[in-house]
Scaffold this motif. Structure first.
Motif, PDB file in Angstrom:
ATOM      1  N   ALA A  72      46.637 -28.702  17.382  1.00 41.13           N
ATOM      2  CA  ALA A  72      47.117 -30.031  17.775  1.00 41.13           C
ATOM      3  C   ALA A  72      48.360 -30.439  16.984  1.00 41.13           C
ATOM      4  CB  ALA A  72      46.016 -31.072  17.603  1.00 41.13           C
ATOM      5  N   LEU A  73      48.421 -30.061  15.712  1.00 40.31           N
ATOM      6  CA  LEU A  73      49.593 -30.408  14.922  1.00 40.31           C
ATOM      7  C   LEU A  73      50.830 -29.670  15.441  1.00 40.31           C
ATOM      8  CD1 LEU A  73      50.949 -31.841  12.577  1.00 40.31           C
ATOM      9  CD2 LEU A  73      50.259 -29.951  11.104  1.00 40.31           C
ATOM     10  N   ALA A  74      50.665 -28.392  15.763  1.00 41.66           N
ATOM     11  CA  ALA A  74      51.794 -27.614  16.287  1.00 41.66           C
ATOM     12  C   ALA A  74      52.311 -28.218  17.592  1.00 41.66           C
ATOM     13  CB  ALA A  74      51.363 -26.168  16.516  1.00 41.66           C
ATOM     14  N   LYS A  75      51.390 -28.706  18.407  1.00 41.66           N
ATOM     15  CA  LYS A  75      51.809 -29.331  19.671  1.00 41.66           C
ATOM     16  C   LYS A  75      52.592 -30.614  19.415  1.00 41.66           C
ATOM     17  CE  LYS A  75      47.917 -27.416  22.261  1.00 41.66           C
ATOM     18  NZ  LYS A  75      46.615 -27.713  22.919  1.00 41.66           N
ATOM     19  N   ALA A  76      52.229 -31.327  18.352  1.00 42.25           N
ATOM     20  CA  ALA A  76      52.943 -32.570  18.024  1.00 42.25           C
ATOM     21  C   ALA A  76      54.379 -32.288  17.619  1.00 42.25           C
ATOM     22  CB  ALA A  76      52.220 -33.313  16.900  1.00 42.25           C
ATOM     23  N   LEU A  77      54.630 -31.098  17.100  1.00 37.88           N
ATOM     24  CA  LEU A  77      55.960 -30.765  16.605  1.00 37.88           C
ATOM     25  C   LEU A  77      56.805 -30.003  17.619  1.00 37.88           C
ATOM     26  CD1 LEU A  77      54.878 -29.589  13.027  1.00 37.88           C
ATOM     27  CD2 LEU A  77      55.304 -31.905  13.848  1.00 37.88           C
ATOM     28  N   GLU A  78      56.262 -29.771  18.808  1.00 36.31           N
ATOM     29  CA  GLU A  78      56.994 -29.009  19.820  1.00 36.31           C
ATOM     30  C   GLU A  78      58.219 -29.739  20.337  1.00 36.31           C
ATOM     31  OE1 GLU A  78      54.216 -28.003  22.840  1.00 36.31           O
ATOM     32  OE2 GLU A  78      53.342 -26.317  21.729  1.00 36.31           O
ATOM     33  N   SER A  79      58.221 -31.079  20.230  1.00 38.51           N
ATOM     34  CA  SER A  79      59.377 -31.835  20.736  1.00 38.51           C
ATOM     35  C   SER A  79      60.619 -31.609  19.880  1.00 38.51           C
ATOM     36  CB  SER A  79      59.063 -33.337  20.754  1.00 38.51           C
ATOM     37  OG  SER A  79      58.976 -33.838  19.430  1.00 38.51           O
ATOM     38  N   HIS A  80      60.407 -31.125  18.635  1.00 37.55           N
ATOM     39  CA  HIS A  80      61.499 -30.869  17.690  1.00 37.55           C
ATOM     40  C   HIS A  80      62.241 -32.151  17.278  1.00 37.55           C
ATOM     41  CE1 HIS A  80      60.813 -26.633  18.122  1.00 37.55           C
ATOM     42  NE2 HIS A  80      61.010 -26.702  19.420  1.00 37.55           N
ATOM     43  N   THR A 246      49.409 -34.375  26.011  1.00 38.42           N
ATOM     44  CA  THR A 246      50.106 -33.236  25.399  1.00 38.42           C
ATOM     45  C   THR A 246      49.251 -32.427  24.436  1.00 38.42           C
ATOM     46  OG1 THR A 246      50.921 -34.575  23.541  1.00 38.42           O
ATOM     47  CG2 THR A 246      52.270 -34.519  25.545  1.00 38.42           C
ATOM     48  N   GLY A 247      48.116 -32.996  24.005  1.00 29.83           N
ATOM     49  CA  GLY A 247      47.304 -32.327  22.999  1.00 29.83           C
ATOM     50  C   GLY A 247      47.872 -32.439  21.603  1.00 29.83           C
ATOM     51  N   ALA A 248      48.847 -33.322  21.412  1.00 29.98           N
ATOM     52  CA  ALA A 248      49.513 -33.467  20.118  1.00 29.98           C
ATOM     53  C   ALA A 248      48.681 -34.308  19.161  1.00 29.98           C
ATOM     54  CB  ALA A 248      50.882 -34.104  20.307  1.00 29.98           C
ATOM     55  N   LEU A 249      48.568 -33.857  17.921  1.00 27.91           N
ATOM     56  CA  LEU A 249      47.894 -34.627  16.884  1.00 27.91           C
ATOM     57  C   LEU A 249      48.738 -35.828  16.502  1.00 27.91           C
ATOM     58  CD1 LEU A 249      45.443 -34.644  14.882  1.00 27.91           C
ATOM     59  CD2 LEU A 249      46.985 -33.556  13.236  1.00 27.91           C
ATOM     60  N   LEU A 250      48.125 -37.011  16.487  1.00 29.91           N
ATOM     61  CA  LEU A 250      48.826 -38.242  16.124  1.00 29.91           C
ATOM     62  C   LEU A 250      48.391 -38.773  14.770  1.00 29.91           C
ATOM     63  CD1 LEU A 250      48.628 -40.034  19.601  1.00 29.91           C
ATOM     64  CD2 LEU A 250      50.475 -38.604  18.708  1.00 29.91           C
ATOM     65  N   ALA A 251      47.130 -38.545  14.402  1.00 24.94           N
ATOM     66  CA  ALA A 251      46.642 -39.018  13.105  1.00 24.94           C
ATOM     67  C   ALA A 251      45.439 -38.185  12.694  1.00 24.94           C
ATOM     68  CB  ALA A 251      46.260 -40.490  13.170  1.00 24.94           C
ATOM     69  N   PHE A 252      45.273 -38.042  11.373  1.00 24.00           N
ATOM     70  CA  PHE A 252      44.147 -37.282  10.829  1.00 24.00           C
ATOM     71  C   PHE A 252      43.806 -37.853   9.455  1.00 24.00           C
ATOM     72  CE2 PHE A 252      42.324 -33.839   8.281  1.00 24.00           C
ATOM     73  CZ  PHE A 252      41.366 -33.318   9.142  1.00 24.00           C
ATOM     74  N   ASN A 253      42.526 -38.001   9.189  1.00 22.31           N
ATOM     75  CA  ASN A 253      42.083 -38.471   7.872  1.00 22.31           C
ATOM     76  C   ASN A 253      40.825 -37.731   7.470  1.00 22.31           C
ATOM     77  OD1 ASN A 253      40.246 -41.133   6.496  1.00 22.31           O
ATOM     78  ND2 ASN A 253      42.008 -40.259   5.479  1.00 22.31           N
ATOM     79  N   GLU A 254      40.808 -37.248   6.230  1.00 21.85           N
ATOM     80  CA  GLU A 254      39.609 -36.648   5.650  1.00 21.85           C
ATOM     81  C   GLU A 254      39.349 -37.339   4.326  1.00 21.85           C
ATOM     82  OE1 GLU A 254      37.884 -32.197   4.829  1.00 21.85           O
ATOM     83  OE2 GLU A 254      39.804 -32.706   3.885  1.00 21.85           O
TER      84      GLU A 254
END
Length: 598
Positions: A72-80, A246-254
């Motif tokens: 998901a993170l890689a998909k978020a960065l595909e827009s460049h 898009t399957g893009a990661l928008l936020a993550f918290n651990e």
């Protein structure tokens, strides 16, 4: 109560949200969260995409949790063209050790056209000895620059491959993952435009998670267990927010929290990792280059209300009613407006957000003072000021908006409310980056034109933040219960009205707001009609009442100074209640609406 877009932009500038053996298989549930209704006070806010007409097409099944976040993170960065913020926090109070590493990356373009900026802030406090420094790496115009502020170490290199450089900027995110072997429970919800996943680690994962934490901070986990009277994994898990389309990661918290009993005290040990990603980020270009990015010219242009103010002795001023959000139309205003702006001696705005942003970056004392406005003065937490049920609903809403971290409990309810309202704008084509004020401030800086703040930074921040606990709770409940469709529709309606620039339509709009039927007045549970009347008066005083007379006096002072000022404030100040146009005319000045050539 109708909330206005007022302080969110300033909050965004000041509130950089930083803190000084597996089971057989997790229990997986999936569910769909409905849009909030007026009859519930549950935290179903979850900024949900405005509802669309039912489609004959079958909704795809909700993904399995591991499938949802994988890649998901890689998909978020595909827009460049993106920006992300990550923050890793270790609070090892038993060892007298605190560490925080935060990273802000701005990326624009791809391949040979790539430009980027990575800023890393590192803070360590070991037994009272504090180490703090910032490393900034920038690549633009074919040149890589490195600077570390504590040692003033710096160097440049014009031979780097931009594609490899972008990969190196991302290396610190390579290990982003859910520790699936420890997950005891996980749920995935369909929020409309996004998937929300919440996961929990089991209590029996204490040993493995404690080993991870102790290794990271350099202490011996077995020795800690022996020296303390008891130890427990009190909470562990997190959440992820993923764009549905898009399957893009928008936020993550651990977050992993331990509690140890030692010499009669309960001492926490905390690990917290937080990530926010903004794909297709317009602001990335400006963060890298300090200039606004390219904007495509719209087919239809805005023609906002714009006034020429003159006095009998030759005094002159230009008056523009603005809106703090926008789209590409705010970058292509009428030529008559730009001519007046370029010939003016100075720009006057409610608050110079560009200067505030720079001071926040460059002046640590100023930044601390500004951020102090977001906290309760006595050091208490939000739970001491609002009802428990409201707090619990707000936490769930903040998570579903991709905003919540454990230490946000120290911030005021008004900040929570503003952050939730701001998150809704992520679902709308209107952006704060395109706000009229922001665009004109950028133009002034490019021309080295003086920018005058009509309100002191701290006074502007006090709007809403300084109100009573009951009003702050009311604002938060309003954010939780408001219908996202209605909220976004109202923002779009106001912006289109601004773009049309029909003076009579704008006046009628504000008058209609002021004449709201008392029978339609929203009264949440726990509030009375009498209290609502008092709180509405308090709200109006903060937003408009005490400000407009001061703005009017400053406008008159500018007119009498002999300088030509381009006076730029929110549309409600120009044509709403106690407005500037009427006030200036009553003071004897001529206020004429400027006609634009088509």
């Amino acid at each position: 109560m109708k909330k206005t877009i007022c302080i969110v932009l300033v909050l965004a500038i000041c509130l950089s949200v930083t803190a000084c053996g597996g089971k057989a298989g997790p229990a997986v549930t999936t569910e769909t969260t409905a849009a909030p209704s007026e009859s519930t006070t549950e935290a179903t806010f979850a900024p949900t995409e405005p509802a669309t007409e039912p489609s004959e097409e079958t909704e795809p099944p909700i993904p399995e949790p591991e499938e949802l976040v994988a890649g998901a993170l890689a998909k978020a960065l595909e827009s460049h063209t993106y920006s992300y913020y990550s923050d890793t926090l270790y609070l090892a109070y038993l060892a007298g050790y605190v560490a925080e590493v935060s990273n802000s990356l701005y990326s624009y373009g791809h391949g040979a056209d790539y430009i980027g900026k990575l800023e890393q802030n590192i803070t360590e406090n070991t037994g009272g000895e504090i180490t703090e420094f910032t490393v900034t790496e920038t690549y633009k115009d074919g040149l890589y620059t490195y600077f570390r502020d504590d040692t003033e170490e710096s160097y440049e290199d014009d031979s780097l491959d931009p594609a490899n450089l972008e990969k190196s900027f991302l290396k610190e995110l390579d290990d982003l993952t859910v520790r699936w072997e420890y997950v005891s429970d996980v749920t995935v919800e369909d929020l409309g435009s996004r998937y929300y996943m919440a996961f929990t680690y089991g209590e029996d994962a204490y040993t493995k998670l404690a080993d991870f934490f102790c290794d990271a901070v350099g202490i011996n986990r077995k020795a800690v267990d022996v020296l303390t009277e008891s130890h427990a994994l009190t909470s562990a898990g997190g959440y992820a927010l993923v764009d549905k389309a898009t399957g893009a990661l928008l936020a993550f918290n651990e977050n992993i929290t331990f509690e140890y009993a030692y010499e009669g005290e309960t001492i926490p040990q905390i690990y917290d990792f937080f990530l926010q990603v903004e794909p297709d980020s317009y602001s990335a270009y400006k963060e890298i280059t300090d200039t606004d990015g390219p904007v495509a010219e719209p087919e239809e242009k805005a023609t906002p209300v714009f006034y020429h103010v003159t006095g009998q002795s030759g005094q002159e001023m230009w008056l523009l009613g603005t809106i703090h959000i926008g789209d590409e139309r705010t970058s292509y205003l009428p030529e008559e407006l730009y001519q007046a702006f370029d010939n003016a001696d100075a720009l006057a705005v409610e608050v110079d957000t560009e200067r505030m942003s720079r001071l926040m970056d460059e002046d640590e004392e100023f930044a601390d003072e500004m951020r102090g406005n977001f906290y309760y003065e006595d050091g208490s937490e939000i739970t001491d000021h609002i009802e428990e049920s409201v707090y619990e609903d707000a936490v769930e809403a903040m998570k579903r908006a991709g905003l919540y971290r454990f230490y946000l409990d120290s911030l005021t309810a008004a900040v929570w409310s503003s952050e939730l309202d701001n998150s809704l704008m992520d679902l709308c084509e209107l952006k704060y980056d395109f706000g009229v004020d922001s665009r004109l401030i950028s133009r002034a800086y490019a021309q080295e034109k003086e920018v005058i703040s009509l309100e002191a930074f701290e006074d502007h921040l006090a709007i809403g933040l300084g109100c009573s606990d009951r009003l702050q709770q009311l604002l938060l409940i309003s954010s939780l219960e408001q219908d996202p469709v209605e909220y976004l529709d109202s923002c779009l309606e106001m912006f289109e009205i601004w773009c049309r620039g029909d003076e009579a339509e704008i006046i009628a709009y504000f008058q209609e707001e002021d004449q709201e039927d008392p029978e339609d007045e929203w009264i949440p549970e726990g509030y009375t009609e009498e209290e609502m009347e008092t709180l509405n008066q308090e709200y109006d005083t903060y937003m408009i009442g005490d400000r407009n007379p001061l703005m009017l006096q400053k406008a008159i002072d500018f007119l009498e100074s002999g300088r030509v000022i381009f006076y730029c404030v929110g549309l409600a100040h120009v044509l709403g209640d106690q407005n500037l146009v009427d006030g200036l005319r009553e003071a004897g000045y001529t206020v004429e609406l400027v006609e634009f050539s088509r």
